[in-house]
Motif scaffolding. Structure first.
Motif, PDB file in Angstrom:
ATOM      1  N   SER A  40     -28.093  53.778   3.455  1.00 57.75           N
ATOM      2  CA  SER A  40     -28.052  54.032   1.956  1.00 57.75           C
ATOM      3  C   SER A  40     -28.785  55.204   1.415  1.00 57.75           C
ATOM      4  O   SER A  40     -29.060  56.113   2.334  1.00 57.75           O
ATOM      5  N   THR A  41     -28.597  55.338   0.248  1.00 60.78           N
ATOM      6  CA  THR A  41     -29.437  56.456  -0.522  1.00 60.78           C
ATOM      7  C   THR A  41     -30.644  56.531  -0.266  1.00 60.78           C
ATOM      8  O   THR A  41     -31.497  57.162  -0.808  1.00 60.78           O
ATOM      9  N   THR A  42     -31.387  55.194   0.128  1.00 60.71           N
ATOM     10  CA  THR A  42     -32.706  54.849  -0.096  1.00 60.71           C
ATOM     11  C   THR A  42     -33.560  54.916   1.444  1.00 60.71           C
ATOM     12  O   THR A  42     -34.492  55.171   1.579  1.00 60.71           O
ATOM     13  N   SER A  43     -32.859  54.228   2.254  1.00 57.92           N
ATOM     14  CA  SER A  43     -33.286  53.680   3.570  1.00 57.92           C
ATOM     15  C   SER A  43     -32.342  53.617   4.545  1.00 57.92           C
ATOM     16  O   SER A  43     -31.140  53.299   4.269  1.00 57.92           O
ATOM     17  N   TRP A  44     -32.696  53.634   5.823  1.00 56.74           N
ATOM     18  CA  TRP A  44     -31.699  53.151   6.953  1.00 56.74           C
ATOM     19  C   TRP A  44     -32.265  52.397   7.890  1.00 56.74           C
ATOM     20  O   TRP A  44     -33.618  52.381   8.276  1.00 56.74           O
ATOM     21  N   ALA A  45     -31.589  51.553   8.841  1.00 57.68           N
ATOM     22  CA  ALA A  45     -31.981  50.519   9.844  1.00 57.68           C
ATOM     23  C   ALA A  45     -31.232  50.749  10.966  1.00 57.68           C
ATOM     24  O   ALA A  45     -30.006  50.922  10.804  1.00 57.68           O
ATOM     25  N   GLU A  65     -36.660  52.166   8.100  1.00 59.76           N
ATOM     26  CA  GLU A  65     -37.581  53.333   7.641  1.00 59.76           C
ATOM     27  C   GLU A  65     -37.739  53.024   6.159  1.00 59.76           C
ATOM     28  O   GLU A  65     -36.718  52.590   5.483  1.00 59.76           O
ATOM     29  N   ALA A  66     -39.151  53.715   5.741  1.00 66.85           N
ATOM     30  CA  ALA A  66     -39.235  53.761   4.236  1.00 66.85           C
ATOM     31  C   ALA A  66     -38.688  54.875   3.521  1.00 66.85           C
ATOM     32  O   ALA A  66     -38.360  55.807   4.090  1.00 66.85           O
ATOM     33  N   VAL A  80     -45.590  50.511  11.996  1.00 67.79           N
ATOM     34  CA  VAL A  80     -45.928  48.965  11.954  1.00 67.79           C
ATOM     35  C   VAL A  80     -44.902  48.180  13.134  1.00 67.79           C
ATOM     36  O   VAL A  80     -43.725  48.175  12.680  1.00 67.79           O
ATOM     37  N   VAL A  81     -45.427  47.654  13.950  1.00 67.95           N
ATOM     38  CA  VAL A  81     -44.419  46.746  14.832  1.00 67.95           C
ATOM     39  C   VAL A  81     -44.673  45.519  14.502  1.00 67.95           C
ATOM     40  O   VAL A  81     -45.881  44.770  14.828  1.00 67.95           O
ATOM     41  N   TYR A  82     -43.823  44.687  13.754  1.00 66.81           N
ATOM     42  CA  TYR A  82     -43.974  43.461  13.132  1.00 66.81           C
ATOM     43  C   TYR A  82     -43.325  42.167  13.991  1.00 66.81           C
ATOM     44  O   TYR A  82     -42.284  42.309  14.203  1.00 66.81           O
ATOM     45  N   LEU A  83     -44.140  41.599  14.603  1.00 65.43           N
ATOM     46  CA  LEU A  83     -43.748  40.379  15.183  1.00 65.43           C
ATOM     47  C   LEU A  83     -43.545  39.097  14.615  1.00 65.43           C
ATOM     48  O   LEU A  83     -44.304  38.573  13.926  1.00 65.43           O
ATOM     49  N   VAL A 110     -41.080  50.212   9.954  1.00 66.77           N
ATOM     50  CA  VAL A 110     -41.419  48.843  10.174  1.00 66.77           C
ATOM     51  C   VAL A 110     -40.218  48.474  11.480  1.00 66.77           C
ATOM     52  O   VAL A 110     -39.035  48.743  11.290  1.00 66.77           O
ATOM     53  N   ILE A 111     -40.742  48.056  12.561  1.00 67.32           N
ATOM     54  CA  ILE A 111     -39.939  47.766  13.770  1.00 67.32           C
ATOM     55  C   ILE A 111     -40.335  46.197  13.760  1.00 67.32           C
ATOM     56  O   ILE A 111     -41.316  45.645  14.208  1.00 67.32           O
ATOM     57  N   GLU A 112     -39.217  45.327  13.620  1.00 61.55           N
ATOM     58  CA  GLU A 112     -39.347  43.856  13.550  1.00 61.55           C
ATOM     59  C   GLU A 112     -38.925  43.348  15.058  1.00 61.55           C
ATOM     60  O   GLU A 112     -37.575  43.751  15.272  1.00 61.55           O
TER      61      GLU A 112
END
Length: 482
Positions: A40-45, A65-66, A80-83, A110-112
């Motif tokens: 998107s114009t704001t972030s990507w995943a 990504e922020a 942050v790796v988020y479990l 953030v990596i979930e």
């Protein structure tokens, strides 16, 4: 300002939910690491699969990504790796979507990692994955990413947030006098990882890093730089270097955690008194500077208990130079020169328990056996304090044993391997003998591994966590029903 932050957080929450809606209509491109790309114009995943040592299976991950990413001095992404969806119920009452959106709004990548409520994703088995994650980031590749910060990356359990770079003491450059250009003291910092909107208040484990942050002078630029500030989590010298998962695994036991800059704010092998010999302070720290900083850090952490959902009970976890530093917190002796300086003077500076690994607690004991691993101390301490025989009282004040006075001292669990340098065993034996003579509760954890190491087996980690639970009384962590 508050309105703007609230709007940004709401935007991230909407975007986060939207991403999950889009997943239902976008098919996977490949079964590999980059199975889905959302732009998107704001972030990507991206999404993919990561092999978990804890579950023994591949689990799904999502990287987001922020909009305005945080980066460290070298330009790598603060991560942050988020479990999430673990085998126990989280303490934080926010949804994962809300907490992840908050992390993104703060600038974290953030990596979930989604454990799908696997019954194995509990303590201490989950620590295997914590170690694997830190090792992978330190080695330069995790979930297809090669630019995660090795100095400022964190493993968080679901429901937890970060209060990062909290100032706890202003350094005095004249203590270690290096580099020569460092004349205005930097602020020492700590990171606090706490359960957001918690169901119950939790105690916290605090550690003083065994990776030294310090001022750096760039001779080419002719100026001080930030290159080595805030490197308390520099993975190759800390968590990854020693497979240390104790702090980051604490939330699975109902606790928060914090890590502070080491009190010696310069490279471990450097430092000298004013007009003294270069590197006279090689391999050791000095009081009252170290104890002042440790006490100030504890007061600062306790001062934030109310706003972060902490109970006010603090346990100290120390290893190597971090054990030497952290041990300054256990004693009950009141020394005005130590107590009456630093931040948050109105708050108590004691800890309720401490687990101390190999460290140095009494410098008057370093000559008990020669050539047992502490030659730097044997050679250099007299350069600064004069001969031991004629300056015994001064030497005593440099170690934490000096601050142990009565049975009000905090209970201590000592841990070490007998094939580590022998002077560590000698230091632990002398401090334990003193504590035992005062009827201070002590325990030991011996030969849980080899050499200069931190407990990482299930049995040894369980003993550590049980020790802290005994004295910190964390809320019970309920396992999910199968």
């Amino acid at each position: 300002m508050e309105t703007n932050l609230g709007t940004a957080l709401l935007f991230f929450i909407i975007l986060y939910f939207l991403r999950y809606q889009l997943k239902t209509v976008v098919s996977s491109v490949t079964p590999g690491c980059f199975a889905l790309l959302f732009l998107s114009t704001t972030s990507w995943a991206t999404t993919g699969k990561w092999t978990s040592k804890t579950t023994g299976t591949e689990i799904n991950y999502t990287t987001t990504e922020a909009i305005a990413p945080l980066k460290d001095y070298s330009g790598k992404y603060v991560t942050v790796v988020y479990l999430e969806n673990l085998g126990f119920k989280k303490l934080g009452r926010n949804s994962n979507a809300t907490d992840v959106a908050w992390l993104l709004s703060q600038g974290y990548r953030v990596i979930e990692l989604n454990y799908a409520k696997n019954h194995k994703a509990v303590s201490p088995i989950i620590n295997e994955d914590i170690i694997a994650i830190n090792d992978a980031i330190a080695e330069g590749s995790f979930c297809g990413l090669t630019n995660c910060s090795t100095k400022q990356s964190y493993v968080l359990f679901e429901g937890y947030r970060i209060e990062r770079n909290v100032p706890y003491f202003k350094d005095n450059p004249t203590v270690y006098n290096t580099p020569a250009e460092y004349t205005i003291g930097d602020m020492l910092h700590m990171d606090i990882i706490y359960p957001a909107n918690t169901r119950k208040k939790v105690p916290v484990l605090l550690s003083f890093s065994y990776s030294n942050s310090h001022a750096t002078y760039d001779s080419k630029k002719g100026m001080l730089t930030d290159a080595n500030k805030d490197q308390r989590l520099y993975l190759p010298y800390s968590l990854a270097g020693f497979n240390d998962s104790v702090l980051e695994g604490a939330p699975a036991n109902g606790m928060a955690w914090a890590i502070a800059d080491h009190p010696k704010y310069c490279p471990w092998g450097k430092g000298r008194p004013i007009n003294g010999v270069n590197d006279a302070y090689k391999s050791y720290e000095v009081n009252p500077d170290a104890a002042q900083k440790v006490k100030s850090a504890i007061r600062t952490l306790r001062s934030m208990s109310s706003q972060l959902g902490l109970s006010g009970k603090i346990g100290l976890f120390g290893f190597s130079r971090g054990s030497t530093a952290g041990s300054m917190a256990i004693g009950d002796k009141v020394v005005p020169e130590i107590e009456n300086i630093g931040f948050n003077l109105g708050f108590p500076d004691e800890v309720q328990a401490a687990a101390l690994g190999p460290g140095v607690f009494d410098y008057t004991q370093i000559y008990n056996t020669l050539n047992d691993g502490d030659s730097n101390l044997e050679t250099r301490c007299p350069w600064v304090w004069g001969p031991l025989e004629s300056n015994y009282n001064l030497w005593q004040t440099m170690g934490s044993s000096y601050l142990v006075e009565t049975s009000a001292t905090a209970p201590v669990l000592f841990f070490y391997n007998t094939d580590d340098d022998l002077y560590y065993q000698d230091q632990i034996a002398h401090l334990k003998t003193k504590l035992d003579s005062l009827n201070v509760p002590t325990d030991t954890l011996i030969n849980y591994g080899t050499g200069h190491a931190i407990p990482q087996t299930g049995a040894s980690l369980t003993k550590l966590y049980q020790f802290f639970k005994q004295y910190l009384n964390p809320p019970k962590v309920d396992k999910r029903k199968k």
